[in-house]
Design a protein around this motif. Structure first.
Motif, PDB file in Angstrom:
ATOM      1  N   LEU A  65      50.083  70.802  20.193  1.00 45.04           N
ATOM      2  CA  LEU A  65      51.335  70.295  19.123  1.00 45.04           C
ATOM      3  C   LEU A  65      51.617  68.938  18.975  1.00 45.04           C
ATOM      4  O   LEU A  65      51.860  68.904  17.281  1.00 45.04           O
ATOM      5  N   VAL A  66      50.698  68.468  19.480  1.00 44.92           N
ATOM      6  CA  VAL A  66      50.675  66.698  18.832  1.00 44.92           C
ATOM      7  C   VAL A  66      49.344  66.835  18.213  1.00 44.92           C
ATOM      8  O   VAL A  66      49.397  65.672  16.815  1.00 44.92           O
ATOM      9  N   THR A  67      48.865  67.259  18.154  1.00 40.80           N
ATOM     10  CA  THR A  67      47.101  67.161  17.622  1.00 40.80           C
ATOM     11  C   THR A  67      46.689  67.702  15.968  1.00 40.80           C
ATOM     12  O   THR A  67      46.371  67.325  15.115  1.00 40.80           O
ATOM     13  N   ILE A  68      47.322  69.394  16.448  1.00 42.73           N
ATOM     14  CA  ILE A  68      46.584  70.445  15.126  1.00 42.73           C
ATOM     15  C   ILE A  68      47.665  70.161  13.858  1.00 42.73           C
ATOM     16  O   ILE A  68      46.679  69.646  12.853  1.00 42.73           O
ATOM     17  N   PRO A  69      48.450  70.450  13.938  1.00 44.19           N
ATOM     18  CA  PRO A  69      49.104  69.868  12.428  1.00 44.19           C
ATOM     19  C   PRO A  69      49.207  68.632  11.995  1.00 44.19           C
ATOM     20  O   PRO A  69      48.707  68.792  11.090  1.00 44.19           O
TER      21      PRO A  69
END
Length: 120
Positions: A65-69
């Protein structure tokens, strides 16, 4: 070589292509965000987050949730800037693509600000 003082903003095809690209990258980032939240809500760790302030309390979901988008938005912004250079080399309406790149990078910074507050 183009005259940089005279920036050609009126190119409907370039604007349409840049808008499609920008919306596509944003939709892909939001789709990953929604998929991650759904995975956290109904996935393998669904019961572990009952008393948490946010639905994604386990490590794999929170990390995704914190890195991919934001990474997708960053890659999209860099891709728009690469397209800016390509269009500039051809003598086309490059400021449209530059605007698309800045919009994507702005969304990335905004998302990262929200994600860091949730990640704590």
């Amino acid at each position: 070589m183009t005259n940089d003082i005279e920036k050609r903003w009126h190119d409907p095809d370039a604007f349409r292509n840049a808008a499609r690209y920008t919306v596509g990258v944003i939709v892909a980032a939001v789709a990953i965000l929604v998929a991650c939240i759904m995975w956290a809500a109904w996935g393998t760790n669904a019961g572990a987050c009952d008393d948490a302030a946010f639905v994604a309390c386990a490590d794999p979901e929170r990390t995704i949730l914190v890195t991919i988008p934001p990474a997708l938005l960053l890659a999209g912004g860099i891709g728009a800037f690469v397209q800016t250079y390509r269009v500039w080399r051809k003598g086309g309406a490059w400021p449209i693509w530059q605007g698309a790149g800045w919009i994507l990078l702005t969304f990335m910074v905004f998302y990262m600000g929200m994600a860091v507050s949730v990640g704590r």
